[in-house]
Design a protein around this motif. Structure first.
Motif, mmCIF file in Angstrom:
data_model
loop_
_atom_site.group_PDB
_atom_site.id
_atom_site.type_symbol
_atom_site.label_atom_id
_atom_site.label_comp_id
_atom_site.label_asym_id
_atom_site.label_seq_id
_atom_site.Cartn_x
_atom_site.Cartn_y
_atom_site.Cartn_z
ATOM 1 N N MET A 51 0.839 -1.221 -0.129
ATOM 2 C CA MET A 51 0.008 -0.185 -0.062
ATOM 3 C C MET A 51 0.762 1.339 0.032
ATOM 4 O O MET A 51 0.433 2.275 0.674
ATOM 5 C CB MET A 51 -0.966 -0.064 1.169
ATOM 6 C CG MET A 51 -2.262 -0.983 0.881
ATOM 7 S SD MET A 51 -3.227 -1.307 2.456
ATOM 8 C CE MET A 51 -4.093 0.087 2.248
ATOM 9 N N HIS A 167 -16.259 7.902 3.500
ATOM 10 C CA HIS A 167 -15.660 7.075 4.079
ATOM 11 C C HIS A 167 -14.330 6.723 3.308
ATOM 12 O O HIS A 167 -14.293 6.514 2.188
ATOM 13 C CB HIS A 167 -16.487 5.731 4.187
ATOM 14 C CG HIS A 167 -15.967 4.716 5.074
ATOM 15 N ND1 HIS A 167 -16.040 4.837 6.686
ATOM 16 C CD2 HIS A 167 -15.592 3.435 4.871
ATOM 17 C CE1 HIS A 167 -15.435 3.605 6.964
ATOM 18 N NE2 HIS A 167 -15.135 2.866 5.996
ATOM 19 N N ASN A 169 -10.694 6.871 1.834
ATOM 20 C CA ASN A 169 -10.061 7.649 0.768
ATOM 21 C C ASN A 169 -10.313 7.412 -0.658
ATOM 22 O O ASN A 169 -9.665 6.520 -1.143
ATOM 23 C CB ASN A 169 -8.496 7.960 0.889
ATOM 24 C CG ASN A 169 -8.086 8.761 -0.058
ATOM 25 O OD1 ASN A 169 -7.658 8.421 -1.127
ATOM 26 N ND2 ASN A 169 -8.059 10.143 0.149
ATOM 27 N N ALA A 174 -6.274 8.041 -4.330
ATOM 28 C CA ALA A 174 -6.918 6.827 -4.751
ATOM 29 C C ALA A 174 -6.953 6.656 -6.084
ATOM 30 O O ALA A 174 -7.164 5.220 -6.940
ATOM 31 C CB ALA A 174 -7.961 6.504 -3.937
ATOM 32 N N ASN A 258 -16.596 -1.627 -0.786
ATOM 33 C CA ASN A 258 -15.616 -0.706 -0.607
ATOM 34 C C ASN A 258 -15.151 -0.837 0.733
ATOM 35 O O ASN A 258 -15.492 -1.877 1.306
ATOM 36 C CB ASN A 258 -16.528 0.454 -0.545
ATOM 37 C CG ASN A 258 -15.703 1.993 -0.389
ATOM 38 O OD1 ASN A 258 -14.912 2.054 -1.416
ATOM 39 N ND2 ASN A 258 -16.199 2.742 0.450
ATOM 40 N N LYS A 259 -14.465 0.125 1.193
ATOM 41 C CA LYS A 259 -13.746 -0.196 2.426
ATOM 42 C C LYS A 259 -14.546 -0.538 3.480
ATOM 43 O O LYS A 259 -15.715 -0.209 3.889
ATOM 44 C CB LYS A 259 -12.985 1.294 2.787
ATOM 45 C CG LYS A 259 -12.088 1.371 4.033
ATOM 46 C CD LYS A 259 -10.954 0.152 4.081
ATOM 47 C CE LYS A 259 -10.311 0.178 2.917
ATOM 48 N NZ LYS A 259 -9.204 -1.134 2.676
HETATM 49 O O1 MRU Z 1 -7.303 -0.411 0.857
HETATM 50 P P1 MRU Z 1 -7.337 0.619 -0.068
HETATM 51 O O2 MRU Z 1 -6.981 1.953 0.583
HETATM 52 O O3 MRU Z 1 -6.808 0.428 -1.163
HETATM 53 O O4 MRU Z 1 -8.896 0.777 -0.245
HETATM 54 C C1 MRU Z 1 -9.414 1.288 -1.222
HETATM 55 C C2 MRU Z 1 -9.896 2.652 -0.770
HETATM 56 O O5 MRU Z 1 -9.423 3.646 -0.618
HETATM 57 C C3 MRU Z 1 -11.791 2.651 -0.651
HETATM 58 O O6 MRU Z 1 -12.026 1.463 -0.424
HETATM 59 C C4 MRU Z 1 -12.076 3.647 -1.385
HETATM 60 O O7 MRU Z 1 -13.296 4.166 -0.770
HETATM 61 C C5 MRU Z 1 -12.548 3.069 -2.645
HETATM 62 S S1 MRU Z 1 -11.123 3.169 -3.950
HETATM 63 C C6 MRU Z 1 -11.493 4.503 -4.666
#
Ligand code: MRU
Length: 372
Positions: A51, A167, A169, A174, A258-259
């Motif tokens: 990440m 909620h 990012n 992203a 989503n997250k």
């Molecule tokens: O684990 P991540 O940070 O890659 O997760 C993705 C995200 O940031 C979220 O789920 C986001 O809301 C959707 S991706 C645009």
């Protein structure tokens, strides 16, 4: 978007040597801006898996450039094998974000048009650039469509800010630029519409606290950081006009991954009749999966992300500290699925539609013809 008034994207080729791809290593934000050079497929796989880069669109764009780095290490006799191995390695890094496999497969399809290694290398580089440019452009366009929703709410409460809860990012960090959930917010702010954003901190990785708050700060958008469990209370007290979130994978029937924690926000929004929108470029649609809850693979990450917290200490050092007993068991599901019935609408680069197979396919009729 701007950092200290300088325009940045989240990923770009080094102008002096395009074989080096530059990224913002997001693990260091908001405290330090660190630019990292990626050269090999392993560099890319590590950057996605650990990440340094994250978020649906950016993971896809990074995978596009990763395939370019793979072909740079190939010779004419083994191009196919090298690319297939790179594809497999990359796709295994983050199972939920559909943009990853989408970008890799797009590269595998494009490379077939090249007659020799030099032509294939050129094609794959141009295609990586196209994936990145398209990501930015689609986010810009969906921002324009989402702006209409904010404008409408603003007209109904003249002089008062539109309060938007988000909620995680789904900001420009992203994606390659603009973001998905944030694109309508930035567009509204630029137009002079008063907006205020409730930012969920987003445990355990804290994308909200570390990244969304930083982005909004850089753009001068009024915002308030809240603990993850606060949204329901705010909604009950009419302190939220609208929820906009991003997504890592959305089925053609309208279920949204989503997250982790998004589903709970959607339930609270439904209970309080607050519009709940999901913003996405079409690269995030999964045209194969029908039932999101049962079929979308949910990434499970290390429990260390829950048991430890990293931040800036009072002495100015970045430190990681334990916050739970070392022997406690953990379960770290990184995503959840919000069923289509809880979603007011999807904001895409082609316009806003309901979260249903019929409305999604009406916006993307070519997918119906392709038999998905
Ligand atoms: O684990 P991540 O940070 O890659 O997760 C993705 C995200 O940031 C979220 O789920 C986001 O809301 C959707 S991706 C645009």
């Amino acid at each position: 978007m701007k950092i200290n008034n300088i325009d940045y994207r989240t990923i770009w080729p080094d102008p002096a040597n395009r074989q080096i791809i530059k990224i913002i290593d997001q693990r260091h934000l908001p405290h330090r801006l660190v630019i990292e050079d990626l050269r090999t497929v392993d560099d890319f796989a590590r950057a996605i898996g650990e990440m340094h880069v994250r978020g649906a669109g950016l993971i896809g764009a990074t995978a596009g450039f990763a395939m370019y780095s793979a072909i740079l290490g190939a010779d004419p006799d083994n191009v196919d094998k090298v690319l297939r191995e790179a594809a497999e390695k990359l796709i295994a890094t983050r199972p939920t974000a559909t943009n990853l496999a989408w970008a890799v497969n797009r590269q595998l399809g494009a490379v077939e048009k090249g007659s020799d290694l030099a032509a294939q290398t050129g094609i794959i580089f141009e295609n990586a650039m196209r994936i990145a440019d398209e990501d930015a452009e689609f986010c810009r366009r969906l921002g324009e469509h989402g702006l209409e929703i904010i404008r409408d709410i603003s007209r109904k409460k003249p002089g008062e800010p539109v309060n938007i809860l988000t909620h995680c990012n789904a900001g420009w960090l992203a994606f390659v630029d603009y973001g998905s959930a944030t694109a309508p917010i930035y567009a509204a702010h630029r137009e002079g519409i008063k907006v205020h954003v409730w930012v969920d901190e987003t445990r355990p990785w804290l994308q909200g606290a570390k990244l969304t708050a930083w982005e909004l700060n850089e753009e001068g958008v009024p915002h308030t950081l809240i603990a993850d469990n606060t949204g329901g209370h705010l909604m009950q007290h009419r302190m939220v006009d609208l929820v906009i979130v991003g997504t890592d994978r959305t089925t053609y029937t309208g279920d949204v991954a989503n997250k982790i924690g998004t589903y709970l926000k959607a339930l609270a929004a439904k209970d309080n009749q607050i519009p709940f929108y999901v913003a996405l470029p079409s690269s995030t649609f999964d045209w194969q999966i029908r039932d999101g809850v049962r079929e979308i693979p949910i990434e499970e990450r290390s429990g260390e992300e829950i048991k430890r917290v990293t931040g800036l200490s009072e002495s100015g050092r970045i430190e990681t500290v334990a916050i739970a007993p070392a022997t406690t068991e953990t379960a770290n599901y990184a995503f959840d699925v919000t069923p289509a019935r809880l979603i007011t609408g999807l904001i895409t680069e082609r316009g806003v539609c309901g979260a249903s197979e019929e409305e999604i396919l009406a916006l993307y009729p070519e997918k119906r013809r392709e038999g998905r």
